[in-house]
Motif scaffolding. Structure first.
Motif, PDB file in Angstrom:
ATOM      1  N   UNK A 482      -2.331  19.452  -4.716  1.00 10.14           N
ATOM      2  CA  UNK A 482      -2.504  18.800  -3.130  1.00 10.14           C
ATOM      3  C   UNK A 482      -3.071  16.854  -3.115  1.00 10.14           C
ATOM      4  N   UNK A 483      -3.592  16.081  -4.286  1.00  7.49           N
ATOM      5  CA  UNK A 483      -3.869  14.802  -4.517  1.00  7.49           C
ATOM      6  C   UNK A 483      -2.422  14.197  -4.784  1.00  7.49           C
ATOM      7  N   UNK A 484      -1.519  14.409  -5.668  1.00  6.91           N
ATOM      8  CA  UNK A 484       0.215  14.204  -5.916  1.00  6.91           C
ATOM      9  C   UNK A 484       0.600  14.382  -4.488  1.00  6.91           C
ATOM     10  N   UNK A 485       0.449  15.074  -3.919  1.00  3.79           N
ATOM     11  CA  UNK A 485       1.607  15.015  -2.264  1.00  3.79           C
ATOM     12  C   UNK A 485       0.960  14.405  -1.368  1.00  3.79           C
ATOM     13  N   UNK A 486      -0.268  14.666  -1.803  1.00  4.23           N
ATOM     14  CA  UNK A 486      -1.133  12.850  -0.748  1.00  4.23           C
ATOM     15  C   UNK A 486      -0.533  11.542  -0.614  1.00  4.23           C
ATOM     16  N   UNK A 487       0.091  11.141  -2.883  1.00  6.11           N
ATOM     17  CA  UNK A 487       0.244  10.302  -2.555  1.00  6.11           C
ATOM     18  C   UNK A 487       2.002  10.017  -3.223  1.00  6.11           C
ATOM     19  N   UNK A 488       2.491  11.418  -3.144  1.00 10.92           N
ATOM     20  CA  UNK A 488       3.636  11.431  -2.883  1.00 10.92           C
ATOM     21  C   UNK A 488       4.651   9.951  -1.910  1.00 10.92           C
ATOM     22  N   UNK A 489       4.460  10.005  -0.651  1.00 15.53           N
ATOM     23  CA  UNK A 489       4.831   8.799   0.367  1.00 15.53           C
ATOM     24  C   UNK A 489       4.733   7.641  -0.264  1.00 15.53           C
ATOM     25  N   UNK A 491       4.845   6.801  -3.429  1.00 10.15           N
ATOM     26  CA  UNK A 491       5.167   6.719  -4.569  1.00 10.15           C
ATOM     27  C   UNK A 491       6.395   6.662  -4.409  1.00 10.15           C
ATOM     28  N   UNK A 492       7.590   7.809  -3.518  1.00 10.94           N
ATOM     29  CA  UNK A 492       8.654   7.292  -3.087  1.00 10.94           C
ATOM     30  C   UNK A 492       8.963   6.478  -2.821  1.00 10.94           C
ATOM     31  N   UNK A 493       7.806   5.171  -1.788  1.00  8.19           N
ATOM     32  CA  UNK A 493       8.491   3.868  -1.703  1.00  8.19           C
ATOM     33  C   UNK A 493       8.609   3.199  -2.752  1.00  8.19           C
ATOM     34  N   UNK A 494       8.025   3.502  -3.462  1.00  2.00           N
ATOM     35  CA  UNK A 494       8.484   2.497  -4.943  1.00  2.00           C
ATOM     36  C   UNK A 494       8.930   3.285  -6.171  1.00  2.00           C
ATOM     37  N   UNK A 495       9.685   4.209  -5.633  1.00  2.00           N
ATOM     38  CA  UNK A 495      11.167   5.292  -6.719  1.00  2.00           C
ATOM     39  C   UNK A 495       9.204   5.591  -7.646  1.00  2.00           C
ATOM     40  N   UNK A 496       8.467   5.639  -7.997  1.00  2.00           N
ATOM     41  CA  UNK A 496       7.505   6.057  -8.887  1.00  2.00           C
ATOM     42  C   UNK A 496       7.891   7.502  -8.849  1.00  2.00           C
ATOM     43  N   UNK A 497       7.966   7.558 -10.230  1.00  2.00           N
ATOM     44  CA  UNK A 497       7.868   9.217 -11.080  1.00  2.00           C
ATOM     45  C   UNK A 497       6.282   9.472 -10.833  1.00  2.00           C
ATOM     46  N   UNK A 498       6.152  11.071 -10.519  1.00  2.00           N
ATOM     47  CA  UNK A 498       4.784  11.297 -10.675  1.00  2.00           C
ATOM     48  C   UNK A 498       4.568  12.575 -11.021  1.00  2.00           C
ATOM     49  N   UNK A 499       4.218  13.241 -12.431  1.00  2.00           N
ATOM     50  CA  UNK A 499       4.241  14.407 -12.769  1.00  2.00           C
ATOM     51  C   UNK A 499       2.605  14.620 -13.463  1.00  2.00           C
ATOM     52  N   UNK A 500       2.626  16.218 -13.852  1.00  2.00           N
ATOM     53  CA  UNK A 500       1.072  17.059 -13.724  1.00  2.00           C
ATOM     54  C   UNK A 500       1.138  17.999 -14.755  1.00  2.00           C
ATOM     55  N   UNK A 501       0.813  17.568 -16.316  1.00  2.00           N
ATOM     56  CA  UNK A 501       0.993  18.139 -17.261  1.00  2.00           C
ATOM     57  C   UNK A 501      -0.653  19.289 -17.246  1.00  2.00           C
ATOM     58  N   UNK A 502      -0.621  20.171 -15.924  1.00  2.00           N
ATOM     59  CA  UNK A 502      -1.918  20.854 -16.482  1.00  2.00           C
ATOM     60  C   UNK A 502      -1.393  22.079 -15.922  1.00  2.00           C
TER      61      UNK A 502
END
Length: 621
Positions: A482-489, A491-502
């Motif tokens: 849920x929090x990664x989804x909030x930060x996705x916009x 991150x996309x603006x800076x072309x940053x990859x978000x990974x979750x290893x949980x």
């Protein structure tokens, strides 16, 4: 003779006693009737005297044991209920009362003193008015309390007969000498009023086994003063051991002047003897335990011992004196000092020790209390100083905080105001592309301002204790997603990859809102400080009863100086991101408070230009 038909005859046939007075009148004692006064010349009774309870001047009792006419021609009557003095002027009686009113004998001596013999209480010596001056009875060596006859010899000594021999009393020195069968009497018991004193001074006494007569001057007393010894000593009715090694008593009791006893040797017995071989059975004894008794105790040769129980600790003197067969006393006698030692808890040294110990304890308690009060005072002063410093620090932090907030709120609002002005110009120029660009800028500033205000509100609620803490089982991966989804916009603006290893099944016990705040701030900071085309990774691993969660990036990193200022409200950590994003550091401060609220810990590992990793722990559900 008694004649029922003749009114002037004697009242009854049972005659107890007769006496002719100086008027030649015959006094007749009639058993259980009273007294008839008989005129010898007329041959008739001229007066009759009877006891009348309603008349205090009447005869006191109807049994009259003895008549006595004194030198003043006064008639005394011994009755069963008192001693009566006849008063011829009123033809009545004056009655004298005594502890025992059954008066069996009477004598008025040359000095005018009255000697009154009773049947149970011994002998009373009285003044002429009947006041008792002295009492002789078995308690002061009178051999018997039943007195049968009283007479005074030519020398002035008083002789009495009783149920236990004859006794001689010297009124001047108040000494008593008693005689019994062993002294040559016919026996020890005598008849009432069976006595006579002749003109030559010879005395006669009639007894149950014959008649005794003697001249008082011919009787010679034994004047030997008998020595007295303590002959035996026992403790708890057992003889003590003397003069052996380890014995408590070094010498025999007859030679000892002093003995020492333990406090628990509480039953003591003494035997004593007087050395007089002339009628030794007539020896008399007296003993006293000074310090325990106030009066002498008298006894005879048949009981030459005494037992004492429960003497209190202290010093006593046991004294014994004795007389020979003729009543010659050894007044000095013998004595023995007795020291009863107290138990150790009653000794002076023990009391001094206990008192000293009590004083020492009181002193130590007082001194300890003073030390404690001083320590409390120091701790209070330190606490006050610490609280004052914390308050000053808090005030300074709050001042710094408000300064940061005011500064950080100013820039977004300036941006919004500036771009909104520019948007108005774009509207006038109908430049839609520029209008959209300005709207994006305004939206970005508004979002940053909202996040700042959201953190501020949560921090304020936390400080006031109004922020609820409701830990429940939570699926960690869902929260992270849920929090990664909030930060996705962003991150996309800076072309940053978000990974979750949980792991999908990993569950923590945590407050949902607090956990989201922690993840939101750490993830947004990681995106903020990561360059374009970078990477942000969230990893979770189980460690004992906690879950270790890390948020790492490969961004610009931090220097050790910057790391030391993290999680502190008083440090200005308003560092711009890689796209010039602004922040206040309040988010990390909230993260620290919320993690610690869950009993966890938060830390950071960072290298300049290599990235940062924030680690925190949460309890496992």
């Amino acid at each position: 003779m008694h004649d029922e038909k003749k009114l002037s005859s004697i009242s009854d046939k049972t005659i107890w006693n007769l006496f002719i007075d100086h008027n030649n009148a015959l006094w007749i004692s009639i058993y259980n009737v009273g007294i008839d006064l008989f005129d010898v010349k007329k041959g008739e009774v001229v007066s009759r005297y009877r006891s009348d309870p309603d008349n205090p001047r009447s005869l006191s009792g109807n049994n009259s044991w003895f008549f006595y006419e004194d030198n003043e021609k006064k008639m005394w009557v011994c009755t069963q209920n008192g001693l009566d003095l006849f008063e011829s002027s009123t033809n009545s009686f004056k009655v004298f009362k005594f502890p025992d009113n059954d008066i069996g004998s009477f004598y008025k001596d040359k000095s005018g003193y009255l000697w009154v013999g009773t049947n149970t209480k011994g002998l009373f010596v009285c003044s002429p008015d009947g006041t008792i001056l002295k009492t002789y009875d078995v308690s002061n060596i009178l051999p018997n309390n039943r007195i049968h006859a009283i007479i005074q010899d030519n020398k002035g000594d008083i002789w009495i007969s009783s149920n236990n021999g004859i006794s001689r009393i010297n009124p001047d020195i108040q000494s008593i000498r008693s005689y019994n069968k062993e002294d040559g009497l016919q026996g020890d018991q005598f008849y009432q009023q069976s006595f006579l004193k002749t003109r030559k001074g010879e005395l006669y006494f009639g007894g149950y086994s014959g008649l005794n007569s003697f001249f008082p001057d011919s009787l010679k007393d034994n004047d030997f003063i008998p020595p007295v010894y303590i002959t035996d000593f026992q403790i708890f009715n057992k003889p003590v051991v003397y003069a052996v090694q380890g014995a408590q008593f070094p010498t025999h009791i007859s030679e000892a002047k002093e003995i020492r006893l333990h406090w628990d040797q509480s039953v003591l017995s003494f035997s004593f003897a007087a050395i007089n071989y002339i009628h030794p059975k007539k020896n008399q004894y007296a003993y006293i335990m000074e310090g325990f008794e106030k009066a002498w105790n008298y006894t005879d040769a048949s009981r030459r011992y005494v037992t004492y129980t429960n003497l209190d600790p202290g010093e006593y003197t046991f004294k014994v004196k004795a007389s020979n067969n003729d009543g010659v006393w050894n007044e000095k006698g013998t004595s023995l000092k007795i020291i009863v030692l107290p138990p150790f808890w009653k000794t002076l040294w023990f009391r001094v020790i206990v008192l000293s110990l009590i004083i020492f304890i009181i002193f130590e308690v007082f001194r300890s209390r003073v030390r404690q009060l001083k320590k409390q005072q120091m701790l209070l002063e330190e606490s006050v100083a610490k609280k004052t410093a914390e308050l000053n620090e808090l005030n300074a932090s709050k001042d710094k905080f408000f300064s940061i907030i005011a500064h950080d709120l100013k820039n977004p609002f300036n941006t919004i105001i500036g771009f909104s002005e520019m948007m108005k110009e774009s509207v006038k120029l109908n430049d839609s592309s520029t209008f959209y660009e300005y709207a994006v800028m305004i939206n970005t500033s508004a979002v940053q301002t909202f996040k700042l205000l959201e953190n501020l509100l949560e921090w304020a609620n936390s400080q006031r204790g109004k922020l609820e803490f409701l830990p429940i089982p939570l699926n960690l991966k869902e929260l992270v997603k849920d929090e990664l989804l909030m930060a996705e916009e962003m991150a996309i603006g800076k072309n940053i990859e978000l990974k979750c290893e949980v792991d999908e099944s990993l569950t923590i016990l945590a407050d949902k809102n607090m956990t989201r705040t922690i993840l939101r701030n750490l993830i947004s900071n990681a995106v903020k400080f990561t360059r374009r085309n970078g990477k942000v990774n969230i990893v979770a691993r189980i460690s004992h009863k906690f879950v270790d969660i890390s948020v790492s990036d490969n961004g610009i990193g931090m220097s050790p100086a910057s790391i030391s200022k993290l999680f502190r409200l008083d440090a200005n950590m308003s560092t711009r991101g890689t796209d010039n994003e602004k922040g206040t550091g309040l988010g990390l401060f909230l993260c620290k408070e919320f993690v610690e609220k869950h009993g966890g810990k938060i830390s950071v590992v960072s290298d300049a230009e290599k990235g940062s990793t924030f680690n925190f722990t949460m309890p496992l559900a």
